[in-house]
Design an enzyme around this catalytic site. Structure first.
Site, PDB file in Angstrom:
ATOM      1  N   ARG A  25       5.520 -16.243  -4.910  1.00 54.76           N
ATOM      2  CA  ARG A  25       4.298 -16.582  -5.676  1.00 54.76           C
ATOM      3  C   ARG A  25       3.482 -15.536  -4.931  1.00 54.76           C
ATOM      4  NH1 ARG A  25       6.693 -21.134  -3.737  1.00 54.76           N
ATOM      5  NH2 ARG A  25       7.169 -23.009  -5.305  1.00 54.76           N
ATOM      6  N   LYS A  29       5.301 -23.512  -0.549  1.00 55.10           N
ATOM      7  CA  LYS A  29       4.415 -24.859  -0.561  1.00 55.10           C
ATOM      8  C   LYS A  29       4.951 -25.900   0.192  1.00 55.10           C
ATOM      9  CE  LYS A  29       2.807 -24.164  -5.413  1.00 55.10           C
ATOM     10  NZ  LYS A  29       2.837 -24.757  -6.959  1.00 55.10           N
ATOM     11  N   HIS A  38       2.439 -14.121 -11.549  1.00 55.87           N
ATOM     12  CA  HIS A  38       3.352 -15.042 -11.867  1.00 55.87           C
ATOM     13  C   HIS A  38       4.269 -14.572 -12.807  1.00 55.87           C
ATOM     14  CE1 HIS A  38       3.842 -19.184 -10.482  1.00 55.87           C
ATOM     15  NE2 HIS A  38       4.398 -19.553 -11.751  1.00 55.87           N
ATOM     16  N   ARG A  68       7.047 -13.006 -11.448  1.00 55.58           N
ATOM     17  CA  ARG A  68       7.884 -14.200 -10.704  1.00 55.58           C
ATOM     18  C   ARG A  68       8.910 -14.672 -11.821  1.00 55.58           C
ATOM     19  NH1 ARG A  68       8.418 -18.229  -6.647  1.00 55.58           N
ATOM     20  NH2 ARG A  68       8.147 -20.262  -7.165  1.00 55.58           N
ATOM     21  N   HIS A 105      11.453 -23.884  -5.045  1.00 56.83           N
ATOM     22  CA  HIS A 105      11.208 -25.079  -5.551  1.00 56.83           C
ATOM     23  C   HIS A 105      12.131 -26.133  -5.146  1.00 56.83           C
ATOM     24  CE1 HIS A 105      11.016 -22.758  -9.985  1.00 56.83           C
ATOM     25  NE2 HIS A 105       9.759 -22.840  -9.319  1.00 56.83           N
ATOM     26  N   TYR A 135      14.279 -22.269 -16.963  1.00 57.86           N
ATOM     27  CA  TYR A 135      14.866 -20.965 -17.137  1.00 57.86           C
ATOM     28  C   TYR A 135      16.384 -21.473 -17.843  1.00 57.86           C
ATOM     29  CZ  TYR A 135      11.235 -19.367 -14.118  1.00 57.86           C
ATOM     30  OH  TYR A 135      10.135 -19.151 -13.625  1.00 57.86           O
TER      31      TYR A 135
END
Length: 306
Positions: A152, A176, A247, A250, A273, A282
């Protein structure tokens, strides 16, 4: 009692899952709204059943709230009741069997490999004054790292200089929720990083804590600055600037990895994730690859057979 349930649930999310302030605030707003709905109907969280929850969701739909918003509200309610059940406050979870009607997440637009190569090539051609060459080296390092790692942009600009010492083959990244992960670096990314670090450390002065310091000397380079420079680089490479974002690189990283044989679990780990469902946007790449494999290798899949 209802307010105490919400407060305890949010405290548990912060302590056990490392939820950020914005996440906690969103859960708090959702659950406070649901609690107010129950109060108006003479009920509370301890008494609400499945019909009460579905009635609340139907009201949100009638009020015109977006499917994604309704899905998030249900996720908040489901999480609260799961927590209440685990704490022994309720003998059941009335939200457990309620399913969201959230629409599938759109597949993000992705630069093809040829376009990314043109972007990288444009970033590898520093020219002009010493200051211009310095900016070009920084931008090259940024682009190489974004595409090589799938970071990110917030993770990239906040990389400490110390995390890149010694020509690393892996980067330790704080993602995150405060979750750390290791991300490998390829040869081109390592070369760009080494060149940028050499410039950063030249001169003998204290280099500061960030790999990419802000132009003004305080803090690190901003996300919006990366976005703006990528737009200019795209125009230089003959690519529509609207198609190029941090992004987007990414997404290109993940899509191109899958198209070339990587598995979805590995991509999940590399992207940071928390849930595989986030990575599943994806799977269109996997579907296309699996279809090609069948048509290429199955004995009855060739045209004209069967």
């Amino acid at each position: 009692m209802s307010a105490a349930w919400i407060e305890a649930f949010l405290e548990a999310l912060a302590a056990e899952r490392g939820a950020r302030a914005n996440t906690l605030a969103a859960y708090g707003r959702d659950l406070t709204d649901f609690r107010a709905h129950l109060t108006l109907r003479g009920s509370d969280l301890a008494e609400a059943d499945r019909d009460a929850i579905e009635g609340y969701l139907a009201g949100l739909e009638a009020a015109g709230l977006a499917p994604s918003t309704r899905a998030r509200r249900l996720a908040s309610i489901r999480g609260l009741y799961r927590f209440a059940w685990s704490e022994g406050w309720r003998a059941d979870n009335p939200a457990a069997r309620i399913r969201s009607r959230r629409p599938p997440r759109p597949v993000p637009g992705v630069l093809d490999e040829a376009a990314v190569m043109r972007l990288l090539e444009a970033a590898r051609c520093p020219a002009g004054s010493a200051a211009a060459q310095l900016r070009a080296l920084r931008l090259r390092c940024i682009v190489e790292l974004l595409y090589a790692t799938g970071l990110r942009v917030s993770e990239l600009v906040s990389l400490p200089l110390a995390a890149t010492a010694g020509d690393p083959r892996m980067l330790l990244v704080r993602g995150k929720g405060g979750r750390d992960r290791m991300v490998p670096l390829g040869a081109e990314a390592r070369a760009a990083l080494a060149e940028w670090r050499a410039v950063r450390l030249a001169g003998g002065a204290s280099p500061g804590p960030w790999l990419f310091p802000a132009n003004g000397g305080r803090g690190h380079f901003s996300r919006i600055a990366v976005w703006q420079q990528l737009k200019r680089l795209a125009a230089q490479a003959g690519i529509d600037p609207a198609e190029v974002t941090p992004h987007g690189l990414r997404h290109a990283f993940a899509t191109h990895m899958l198209a070339n044989g990587a598995d979805l679990r590995s991509i999940q780990a590399l992207l940071g994730h928390a849930d595989l469902s986030t990575t599943e946007i994806y799977t269109h790449v996997l579907d296309a690859r699996l279809k090609a494999l069948v048509f290429e290798h199955h004995p009855l899949a060739a045209p004209g057979t069967g």
